[in-house]
Design a protein around this motif. Structure first.
Motif, mmCIF file in Angstrom:
data_model
loop_
_atom_site.group_PDB
_atom_site.id
_atom_site.type_symbol
_atom_site.label_atom_id
_atom_site.label_comp_id
_atom_site.label_asym_id
_atom_site.label_seq_id
_atom_site.Cartn_x
_atom_site.Cartn_y
_atom_site.Cartn_z
ATOM 1 N N ALA A 98 0.682 -1.074 0.146
ATOM 2 C CA ALA A 98 0.110 -0.017 -0.044
ATOM 3 C C ALA A 98 0.762 1.260 -0.058
ATOM 4 O O ALA A 98 0.596 2.234 -0.765
ATOM 5 C CB ALA A 98 -1.030 0.018 1.028
ATOM 6 N N ARG A 99 1.888 1.301 0.686
ATOM 7 C CA ARG A 99 2.848 2.318 1.006
ATOM 8 C C ARG A 99 3.330 2.894 -0.319
ATOM 9 O O ARG A 99 3.438 4.089 -0.766
ATOM 10 C CB ARG A 99 3.990 2.332 1.985
ATOM 11 N N LEU A 136 -9.860 5.624 3.640
ATOM 12 C CA LEU A 136 -9.368 4.764 4.517
ATOM 13 C C LEU A 136 -9.227 3.456 4.071
ATOM 14 O O LEU A 136 -10.022 2.888 3.340
ATOM 15 C CB LEU A 136 -10.232 4.648 5.713
ATOM 16 N N LEU A 137 -8.051 2.753 4.162
ATOM 17 C CA LEU A 137 -7.929 1.253 4.204
ATOM 18 C C LEU A 137 -8.065 0.557 5.330
ATOM 19 O O LEU A 137 -7.105 0.933 6.261
ATOM 20 C CB LEU A 137 -6.385 1.098 3.352
ATOM 21 N N PRO A 317 0.207 -16.337 0.037
ATOM 22 C CA PRO A 317 -0.688 -15.396 -0.397
ATOM 23 C C PRO A 317 0.285 -14.161 -0.819
ATOM 24 O O PRO A 317 1.090 -13.899 -0.338
ATOM 25 C CB PRO A 317 -1.335 -14.848 0.610
ATOM 26 N N ASP A 318 -0.490 -13.335 -1.981
ATOM 27 C CA ASP A 318 0.672 -12.082 -2.420
ATOM 28 C C ASP A 318 0.087 -11.095 -1.771
ATOM 29 O O ASP A 318 -0.768 -10.125 -2.082
ATOM 30 C CB ASP A 318 0.299 -11.977 -3.861
ATOM 31 N N LYS A 319 0.810 -10.840 -0.444
ATOM 32 C CA LYS A 319 0.182 -9.700 0.595
ATOM 33 C C LYS A 319 0.525 -8.375 -0.188
ATOM 34 O O LYS A 319 -0.104 -7.430 -0.034
ATOM 35 C CB LYS A 319 1.111 -10.133 1.713
ATOM 36 N N ALA A 325 -3.109 -3.324 -4.458
ATOM 37 C CA ALA A 325 -4.535 -3.276 -5.196
ATOM 38 C C ALA A 325 -5.624 -2.323 -4.424
ATOM 39 O O ALA A 325 -6.161 -1.559 -4.937
ATOM 40 C CB ALA A 325 -4.864 -4.643 -5.519
ATOM 41 N N ALA A 326 -5.430 -2.684 -3.159
ATOM 42 C CA ALA A 326 -6.260 -1.793 -2.346
ATOM 43 C C ALA A 326 -5.954 -0.335 -2.387
ATOM 44 O O ALA A 326 -6.890 0.551 -2.552
ATOM 45 C CB ALA A 326 -6.284 -2.233 -0.906
#
Length: 380
Positions: A98-99, A136-137, A317-319, A325-326
């Motif tokens: 995300a960052r 917000l996420l 899992p591709d964290k 993506a989020a």
């Protein structure tokens, strides 16, 4: 304050000119008018040729010039708030993904940690919004990865865009209407079962720790066992009675697997997580259970699986991709496009608005084959 009829007409024309077309119901809601009043206004404007009415929508007349949709604004100055239970282990990569995406767009990511404390998710969200977050996420501390009846309603009461991360809600829950991005853990478990079945195993156990991931692992596991016609095995005792401590979890899982191997009822197992598998395998070996000869093992998660003394086959899992993506989805809700992206990528619809359909995105994990599943032994 109630608008005069001329002011209403001017505002209707302004919005339709800007966006090209709008549904009558949406336009009435945006202007704070009754649908009856708006339909009367639209009919008056249509009679003058200033707008066209078509199938419940108000459309700018063909051939009449109107301003081009505004380009997506730059992200500079935007702040994305992210609430996660922790920045350790699983969520470290989610946050990194995300960052990187947020900063690449010129925005800034700020973090709130809930530490799974009751009520802390909402408190952290309020704090981030009070300090300037534009969206917000959210990864709420929902025990099973989804809210119980009446739980989590605060997620849909925010005035800013919200994207759920590694969480989902039942169809009957209001949060089901939120955007979300998650790992498809059910698919990951099913892939592990299929791989073991391909190696000749017919009796495969599932040993999971109590976590928000566990319910989806059970769903995928059971679906794959049934679809492949495999032999059902008795469930782990932890499925009905969660562990009281880590020591209790390891002891009961160890006994479950040892008894299954000794009786011939179990020849392979999927263990969540890879850290648990690293602890369990030496204990199994100390009890005379050889891995992979007597018990093939696939771990779930791939944080440290490759570093085990016996390298572990693991579902990964591709964290990082989930976090990225989020973040992209939230940025698009805020009207920000990545360099080279189209208007649709920025959440700008054909009418110049930012109300594209909500999205539920599942990202598939990857199976990484190593020694513990016996694939090397089974190969010719």
């Amino acid at each position: 304050m109630r608008l005069h009829v001329d002011q209403r007409h001017e505002r209707v024309l302004e919005l339709v000119r800007e966006r090209g077309s709008l549904r009558v119901a949406e336009l009435a809601e945006e202007l704070g008018m009754s649908a009856v009043t708006l339909r009367r206004d639209v009919e008056a404007l249509a009679a003058q040729g200033l707008v066209e009415r078509l199938h419940g929508a108000v459309v700018w007349p063909a051939g009449q010039p109107r301003p081009a949709p505004a380009a997506a604004p730059p992200a500079e100055g935007l702040v994305v708030g992210m609430v996660v239970p922790t920045t350790e282990y699983y969520y470290a990569d989610v946050v990194r993904g995300a960052r990187r995406t947020v900063e690449a767009a010129g925005a800034r990511l700020t973090i709130g940690l809930s530490r799974y404390l009751p009520g802390e998710d909402a408190a952290q969200a309020r704090r981030l919004l009070s300090t300037g977050a534009d969206g917000l996420l959210l990864t709420p501390s929902w025990e099973r990865g989804c809210p119980k009846q009446g739980e989590g309603l605060w997620t849909v009461e925010q005035e800013t865009p919200v994207v759920l991360v590694e969480r989902s809600a039942p169809l009957s829950h209001p949060a089901a209407r939120l955007d979300r991005v998650r790992s498809d853990h059910a698919h990951g478990a099913a892939e592990a079962v299929a791989h073991l079945a391909g190696l000749g195993h017919r009796a495969i156990a599932l040993a999971v720790q109590d976590s928000p991931t566990a319910p989806r692992l059970r769903v995928g596991y059971r679906a794959a066992v049934e679809a492949l016609g495999l032999t059902p095995v008795s469930a782990s005792p932890l499925d009905d009675a969660p562990s009281r401590s880590e020591a209790d979890r390891f002891e009961r899982t160890l006994e479950y697997l040892c008894e299954g191997v000794a009786s011939g009822d179990v020849t392979a197992a999927i263990v969540h997580s890879d850290a648990d598998a690293i602890v369990l395998i030496p204990r199994l070996q100390a009890r005379g259970v050889r891995v992979p000869e007597d018990l093939a093992v696939i771990a779930y998660d791939d944080e440290v699986a490759s570093l085990a003394d016996l390298p572990l086959t693991a579902v990964a899992p591709d964290k990082h991709a989930v976090g990225a993506a989020a973040a992209r989805l939230l940025l698009s809700r805020l009207g920000v496009a990545e360099p080279g992206a189209t208007d649709s990528d920025a959440g700008v619809d054909a009418a110049g608005g930012s109300s594209f359909a909500r999205r539920h995105l599942d990202i598939l994990p990857t199976l990484r084959v190593r020694v513990s599943c016996g694939a090397a032994v089974a190969a010719p």
